[in-house]
Design a protein around this motif. Structure first.
Motif, short mmCIF file in Angstrom:
data_model
loop_
_atom_site.label_atom_id
_atom_site.label_comp_id
_atom_site.label_asym_id
_atom_site.label_seq_id
_atom_site.Cartn_x
_atom_site.Cartn_y
_atom_site.Cartn_z
N ALA A 12 -17.39 -10.86 40.97
CA ALA A 12 -18.33 -9.74 41.17
C ALA A 12 -19.23 -9.56 39.96
O ALA A 12 -20.42 -9.26 40.09
N LEU A 13 -18.69 -9.77 38.80
CA LEU A 13 -19.48 -9.63 37.58
C LEU A 13 -20.57 -10.70 37.52
O LEU A 13 -21.71 -10.43 37.14
N GLU A 14 -20.21 -11.97 37.91
CA GLU A 14 -21.21 -13.03 37.91
C GLU A 14 -22.29 -12.79 38.96
O GLU A 14 -23.43 -13.20 38.78
N ARG A 15 -21.88 -12.09 40.07
CA ARG A 15 -22.87 -11.84 41.11
C ARG A 15 -23.93 -10.85 40.59
O ARG A 15 -25.11 -11.00 40.90
N HIS A 16 -23.49 -9.81 39.85
CA HIS A 16 -24.44 -8.81 39.35
C HIS A 16 -25.03 -9.18 38.00
O HIS A 16 -26.18 -8.83 37.70
N PHE A 17 -24.23 -9.84 37.19
CA PHE A 17 -24.72 -10.24 35.86
C PHE A 17 -24.48 -11.73 35.69
O PHE A 17 -23.55 -12.16 34.99
N PRO A 18 -25.29 -12.58 36.36
CA PRO A 18 -25.12 -14.04 36.20
C PRO A 18 -25.39 -14.47 34.77
O PRO A 18 -26.13 -13.79 34.03
#
Length: 437
Positions: A12-18
């Motif tokens: 989820a973190l990579e989705r919002h903060f790639p």
């Protein structure tokens, strides 16, 4: 389980903060900085917190500014209200002072009139006593003359009987009888004149007595009206002072006795009147005059006592009443606080002697004044002290300047009144004097 939650959070973190790369290029080299999702989250969170804090701080400052403006306006309104009230009190005080001066002038005039009345009454009493004595003398003389007249009439009757019997007087000849008749006629004529004169004198004395009685009655009527006016004036003057001392919780009789002991001399216009010169009990007028003089003596004693008790305000300039007597912040506040500009004059509220003038713990610069009747006043947080220990001060005397010394949060005067060492509410005395001074 924990590993799966960590993996889901990372996805989820990579989705919002790639992951991002920031390239830094120079003339000779090119570099890049890799921004991981966690680093971006930390930067975003920090930025959000800074922005939120800025918004909240700005809102607080804005609200505080608005509130301070309202508080200043409210303070100004309260200050205007206090100033209006002080002006009204000052006008009332001036009016009462003018009334007191007028009353004093009326009292002086009344004393002069009472003195004249006393002289007139003494003169009238003397004249009435002289007339009474004269009437007694006239009555005695009239009785003597009437007795002589009766005797003369009896002798005349005897002589007439003798003449009618044999025409001669007993023990005398014709010539002697004629001379005796002539002497007797002359004596009768002289007695008749004396009788008529005595009767005329008696009638004149009765008329003079009636005239004097009418004058005395008119004087008594006039005196009664004067006495009524004086009694009403004394009642109007004494009752407010009596009410003031009672409102302050003071025993008036004990207070007056104490003042009287300090001022025991009596004389002049307050000397009790005595309209009798023979040691008799004074009459109604004398009793009423003595009653008025007693009230005047009571009024003078009240005025002396009022100068020695703290009925005045310690601050005469415009001030703001900030705190009263009683519990405050969980502690007992033993006085009243008056706020005004730094250096405002502070005055003694009654006659007394300075027992302390200096620094005392939380009071800061403090002045203590001992008054009559076991009363002490305290003036705290001063910036300057204008009196010394042992100095005698009068009511209204400048004793110091307002300040912010000791345990104080702002420029003000902390004013205390203590009776027998126990703190009492100073406003009891100040409010009690509102109707008088």
């Amino acid at each position: 389980m924990i590993a799966r939650l960590a993996q889901n959070f990372h996805v989820a973190l990579e989705r919002h903060f790639p992951e991002r790369r920031v390239f830094l290029r120079s003339d000779t080299d090119t570099r890049f900085i890799r921004l991981k999702p966690g680093t971006q989250l930390i930067a975003f969170t920090g930025t959000a917190l800074i922005v939120a804090w800025s918004i909240i701080a700005t809102s607080i400052l804005l609200m505080d500014s608005i509130g301070a403006g309202n508080f200043r306006e409210q303070a100004k309104r309260e200050q205007n209200t206090y100033m209006q009230r002080l002006n009204a009190l000052s006008e009332e005080r001036d009016a009462y002072a003018a009334d007191a001066i007028a009353a004093q002038e009326r009292f002086n005039s009344a004393l002069e009139r009472i003195s004249v009345m006393q002289s007139e009454l003494l003169s009238a009493e003397t004249r009435a006593r002289e007339l009474k004595t004269g009437l007694e003398v006239v009555q005695t003389t009239l009785r003597d003359v009437m007795g002589e007249k009766k005797e003369t009439r009896a002798q005349l009757a005897e002589l007439q009987e003798a003449l009618e019997g044999d025409g001669t007087l007993p023990g005398a000849g014709d010539g002697a009888s004629s001379e005796a008749v002539d002497l007797l006629a002359a004596a009768l004529e002289r007695t008749a004149k004396e009788r008529d004169q005595v009767v005329a004198d008696a009638q004149d004395a009765l008329l003079a007595a009636d005239e004097m009685a009418q004058r005395i009655r008119a004087m008594e009527t006039k005196n009664d009206a004067i006495f009524r006016q004086l009694e009403e004036a004394m009642t109007i003057s004494v009752e407010p002072l009596d009410k003031m001392f009672r409102a302050a919780g003071m025993n008036t009789e004990r207070l007056l006795d104490q003042v009287r002991r300090g001022y025991s001399g009596q004389g002049g216009p307050l000397t009790p009147l005595s309209f009798s010169t023979r040691g008799e009990e004074p009459g109604l007028d004398a009793s009423r005059a003595n009653g008025i003089l007693g009230q005047m003596d009571r009024l003078n004693l009240y005025r002396i006592a009022a100068q020695k008790a703290p009925f005045a305000l310690p601050v005469k300039a415009n001030f703001r009443y900030t705190s009263g007597f009683g519990m405050r912040w969980g502690r007992m506040h033993k006085g009243s606080d008056f706020a005004a500009p730094h250096g405002t004059d502070i005055f003694s509220t009654a006659d007394g002697v300075v027992t302390f003038a200096g620094w005392l713990s939380g009071y800061g610069k403090l002045v203590k004044i001992q008054h009559e009747f076991g009363i002490e006043t305290r003036y705290a947080h001063m910036s300057n002290i204008r009196v010394k220990k042992g100095q005698r001060v009068s009511r209204g005397q400048h004793i110091g300047d307002m300040g912010n010394t000791g345990r104080s949060t702002g420029t003000h005067l902390h004013y205390e009144v203590r009776v027998g060492g126990k703190a009492v509410n100073p406003m009891i005395y100040i409010k009690a004097a509102n109707d008088v001074f």
